[in-house]
Design a protein around this motif. Sequence first.
Motif, short mmCIF file in Angstrom:
data_model
loop_
_atom_site.label_atom_id
_atom_site.label_comp_id
_atom_site.label_asym_id
_atom_site.label_seq_id
_atom_site.Cartn_x
_atom_site.Cartn_y
_atom_site.Cartn_z
N ILE A 1 0.84 -1.20 0.00
CA ILE A 1 0.00 0.00 0.00
C ILE A 1 0.87 1.25 0.00
O ILE A 1 0.56 2.23 -0.69
N ILE A 2 2.01 1.20 0.72
CA ILE A 2 2.93 2.34 0.68
C ILE A 2 3.40 2.54 -0.76
O ILE A 2 3.42 3.66 -1.28
N GLY A 3 3.78 1.43 -1.40
CA GLY A 3 4.23 1.53 -2.79
C GLY A 3 3.18 2.17 -3.68
O GLY A 3 3.46 3.08 -4.46
N LEU A 4 1.95 1.72 -3.54
CA LEU A 4 0.87 2.24 -4.38
C LEU A 4 0.57 3.70 -4.04
O LEU A 4 0.27 4.50 -4.93
N ALA A 5 0.68 4.05 -2.74
CA ALA A 5 0.39 5.42 -2.33
C ALA A 5 1.44 6.38 -2.90
O ALA A 5 1.10 7.46 -3.39
N VAL A 6 2.71 5.96 -2.85
CA VAL A 6 3.76 6.80 -3.41
C VAL A 6 3.51 7.00 -4.90
O VAL A 6 3.62 8.11 -5.43
N GLN A 7 3.13 5.91 -5.54
CA GLN A 7 2.85 6.00 -6.97
C GLN A 7 1.72 6.99 -7.25
O GLN A 7 1.83 7.87 -8.11
N ARG A 8 0.62 6.87 -6.50
CA ARG A 8 -0.51 7.78 -6.67
C ARG A 8 -0.10 9.23 -6.50
O ARG A 8 -0.42 10.11 -7.29
N TRP A 9 0.67 9.45 -5.41
CA TRP A 9 1.07 10.80 -5.08
C TRP A 9 1.93 11.37 -6.21
O TRP A 9 1.76 12.50 -6.64
N ARG A 10 2.83 10.54 -6.73
CA ARG A 10 3.72 10.99 -7.78
C ARG A 10 2.92 11.31 -9.05
O ARG A 10 3.20 12.27 -9.77
N ILE A 11 1.90 10.48 -9.31
CA ILE A 11 1.09 10.72 -10.52
C ILE A 11 0.28 12.00 -10.36
O ILE A 11 0.20 12.83 -11.27
N ARG A 12 -0.33 12.17 -9.18
CA ARG A 12 -1.12 13.36 -8.92
C ARG A 12 -0.28 14.63 -9.03
O ARG A 12 -0.70 15.62 -9.55
N ARG A 13 0.97 14.53 -8.43
CA ARG A 13 1.75 15.73 -8.23
C ARG A 13 1.91 16.49 -9.52
O ARG A 13 1.72 17.69 -9.58
N ASP A 14 2.33 15.79 -10.56
CA ASP A 14 2.35 16.51 -11.82
C ASP A 14 1.72 15.68 -12.91
O ASP A 14 2.37 15.03 -13.69
#
Lengths: 560, 350
Positions: free
Chosen positions: A258-271
Motif C-alpha cells: 500500500i505504501i508503494g501504491l500510495a507513493v505511486q498515486r502521489w507521484r502521478i497526482r503531483r504533476d
Amino acid sequence: MDGGEKGVRLALVGFVSLIALVPMLRLLWEGVAPAGSPDLSIVIETWTRSATLRALRNTLVTGIGGTLLALILGTGFALLVALTDIRAKAALVFSFILPLVIAPQVTAFAWMQAFGPNSPLLGALGLAPPLGTRNPLVGPGGIILLLGLHHAPLVFLAVRAGLRLVPRDLVEAAQAAGAAPMTILRTVILPLLGPALAAGTGLSFVSAIGNFGIPALLGIPGGYTVLVTLVYQRLAGFGPRVLPEVAAIGLGLAALAIIGLAVQRWRIRRDDVRVVSLAATTPGWRLGTWRPVVEASVWVFMGLILVLPFAALIATSIVPAIGVELTWERMTFSHYAYVLWDYAAARRAFVNSFVLAGLAAAVLMMAAVPLAVLADWRRSRAIGFLAIAAEFPYALPGVVLAIAMILVLLKPLPIINLSLYNTVWIIFAAYLARFLTLAWRPVSAGLAQVDRSLEEAAQGAGASFIFRLRTVIYPLLAPAAVAGAIIVFLTAFNELTVSALLWSSGAETLGVVLFSLDQSGESTGAAAIAVLTVIATLALMGVGAALGRRLPQGVLPWRP
Amino acid sequence: MATVSLATVSRRFAAGSAAVDAVDLDVRHGEFLAVLGPSGSGKTTLLRLVAGFERPDAGRITIGDRIVADGPLFVPPEARRIGMVFQSYALWPHMDVRRNVGYPLAVQGITGAAYADRVAKALNAVGLTGYETRRPAELSGGQRQRVALARCLVMEPAVVLLDEPLANLDVHLRALLQAEFTAFHRATGATMIYVTHDQTEALGLADRVAVMDQGRIVQLASPEELYRAPLTPMVARFVGRGAVIPAIVHTVHNGRADVEVLGRRAQLRVAPDQATGAALVCLRPEDLAVGTNGPVARVARKAFQGSHVAIEARLDGAVLPMHLGPDQAAALGDTVGIDIRDGWVIPARD
Ligand SMILES: Nc1ncnc2c1ncn2[C@@H]1O[C@H](COP(=O)(O)OP(=O)(O)O)[C@@H](O)[C@H]1O
Ligand SMILES: [Mg+2]
C-alpha cells in the motif's frame, strides 16, 4: 429500477462483499485482535524477530532491485519502439511482453535449466558450470534479474500508454525550434512521462514484492528467504497453528504494497501533465547507420531471455534423465506421458487448473457485465465502493489473500456447515476474489464505448432489466467480457502464489505440481509440465488475437 | 393517444443550475409539439424526464390519465409504453433490421405470424421492405433513422418522443424525413414531442412550438404566433433571426403602437396590454425595405440567396437584416435608406 435490477444488484453486492471484502476485513481483524480483543502483541513479536526482519530486508533488496531493472529495460524499450525507425516493431513488442504472460515459476525453472550445471544446452556446448556446483542463478542476483525481466513489460506498457498521450505538436514544436532528438527526449518527452514512469514503477514494485514463483525457485535452495516465501515455509511447516503470526507478516506485506501504491498515486497526482491531443507523437527518429547494430542487439537480447531458457526447458523435458547428454537418438517423450497419465497428482492438477481457471473466468465474466453497468451507468454507490474493494485482493500480494481465505474458511461455513478448507473450492473462492478486477476492467473499458441510448431504446421498448441484459447488454459487451475472461483464465491457469498456500492432496494446481516436482529434484517431469502450460498459454493468446479488432484498445496487453 | 402534462417539473444535476427549471407544459392529445432551443437549454433532459430516463427532483408528470412521476411515485421507462427516436438512432449493432424492429414485440412475448406480420407492416410503412436481414452497419444514415422509426411504429405507442432525429443527416435527407415524420404523425395519431435546435424544422413540422432557454419554457405558441409575436428578446433573436432594437413606445391603440425607433417614428404591432415607455422591438427582414426617407444605414455584409440578396445594414450599433430584390443593387459599404413598414414590440425582457 425494476425488481429484476434490484435483485441483480443485491446479489452482486452480496457476492463481491463475500469474496473480496470479508476476507480482507477478517485478515485485518486477525492482525489487530487475534483473540477477539485488541491485542498487538503478536504483530510486535513477529516484526521484532530477526527472521522476519531478514526476510523484510531481502524483500526490499530484491523488490527494489528488480523494479529498477524493470524500469530501465521497460522504459528503454518503449522509447526505442515508439520513437525510432527500428523495424519489426510488432514482433519485438510481442517478444518483449511474452515474459509477462508466462508464469514466473515457469520462467524461473526454465532459466535454472538453461544456466545450471545440468543444462543440456550448455552441456552440449561444453559451457555448463561444473557438476555439483550451485546454480549461479540461486540467490538475490538471480532473483533480481528474473523479477526485472518479468516486470519490464509492465513498465513498458505504462510508458507506451504515456507516450500515446504526448502530443505530436509538442515534439514538432521542439523540432522546429532546432532541438536534436536527444534534447527533445530530455527536455520534452521524459518530463511528460513522469506519471507513466511512476505508474509502471509502482506496479512492478508491488508485483515484485508479492511474487512467489521466482524467490521460491531461486531463493529457497540457497536459504535466501523473502516475506512471501517465509509465509509459505511457516504455513507448510507448522500448519494453521501459525496463522496469527503469518497474518501479521501478511499485514506487513500488505502495508508495504500500500505504501508503494500510495507513493505511486502521489507521484502521478503531483504533476499530472496529461495533455489531450488527437495525434500521438511518432517521430520515427532515424537510427541511421546504427540501426542494424541496435536491431541486432535487441534481437540477441530477445534470444537470450526467450529462446535460450525455453530451449533449455524443452531440452530438459525430452532428455531421458538429468545429466544425460541430449542427442537425437536419446530424445524421449516419456516425461510427457508420465505427467499426463502416470503421475496422479499431475493428472489431477491439469484437470484442477483447467476447471478452476475456466469456472473462475466464466463466473467472473458473467458478473463483470452487470457490475460494470451498475457501477458506470447507474452510478450505484455500493457497487462503486465495491469496485475499489475488489482491487485489493489483486493489487496486494497473493499470499495476503491466501492467508485471508484460510482465516475465513478454516472453520466450516456457518448455517450450511460445509467446510471448503482442504478442497479445491477454497482455491476457487480465492481466484474469484483475486481476479474479479481483471474481468471487470476490460468490461468497464468496453462499456465506455457503448452508446447508452442502446440500452435506453430497449427500456423504452418495454424490456425489463434482465431481458435487456440478455438481449442487448451482454451481446454488446461480449468481446470485452471475453477478453476479460481470457485474461482471467490465463492468469489463473498459470497461478502459483495463492494455490501454494491453499492446495491440499487432491486439490493441486499445475503451479503447485511444477513447484513440488522441482523441489524434489524431478526436473524432467517439471519441465514437461512447464512446456505444456506454455503451449496452453500461447494457444489462448492466439484465441485472444483472433478476437482481433472487436476489442477496446489496450484490453489485451500483447496486442499493439 | 394521450396527453402529456408536466407540472412545475425540475431536474437539477449535481453542481449546476437546474437543467429543467419548474417547467409547466401541457401537450394536447394527438398534438405534434416541437421543443426548440439552443444547445444546453435542457431540451434533452425534458424529453428524458417524460420518457422516464431521468427522475424529476420536483413536480409531477402525467401521461394520459396516469401519473408517472410525482414525489416517491415513479414509473420506470419500460412501463411507460413510450416510443423514442434517438439522435444516434440507437440501433443494436448485433441484431439485423428485423430483430431491431421486432424487439418491442419480442419483449411482449409476441412471436410467429403476428410478429412477422407487424414487423413487415412497420418496415413497409417506412419503405424498407427487403432490408430485413441487413445489419445497421450496412445501412445509410437515412435508412437507419427509418429503422428506428419502424421500431417505434411497431409498438403502436400513444406518445412518441424524438430527440434531434435529423441532426446527423444531410440537408437533402432532412427534408425527405421531415415529410415522413408528418406522415407518421398523421398515420398513427400519436402525441409527438419533437426536440430540435433547428427552427425551420420546428416551425415547419409542429402544431405548436415550445421555446426553451436555460431550463425554462419561455414561450409556447403556434409557429405563426411565435414568429410574428415573440414574447422575449431571446425568442425574437432565436426564431427567425430578428433584429432586437431599443425603442420608446409613445402611445398604444387598437393593437398598434406609435414607437420611436432608430430615430424615426413607426407604427408597430403590440400586445394589447403593452405599457408605454422604453421597450425592445423586433424587426424582421420583411418588416424593412429600402426607402428614401428613412434612417440611413451602411451595408456591412452581403450574401446571394437565390431569390433575393440578404444584406446586413448597420446603424448606430444596430444590425438590421434585410432582403434586396433582384432589381435592387447595393455594394458593401454603400449607404441605404431604411423604411420601417412593420415590426413587433416585445412584451417582456430576458
Ligand atoms: N447527466 C447529466 N449530468 C450532468 N449534467 C447534465 C446531464 N445531462 C445534462 N446536463 C446538463 O444539463 C443542461 C441541459 O442539457 P441538455 O438537456 O442535454 O440540453 P440540450 O438537449 O438542450 O442541449 C446542460 O447544461 C448539461 O450540461
Ligand atoms: Mg440535446
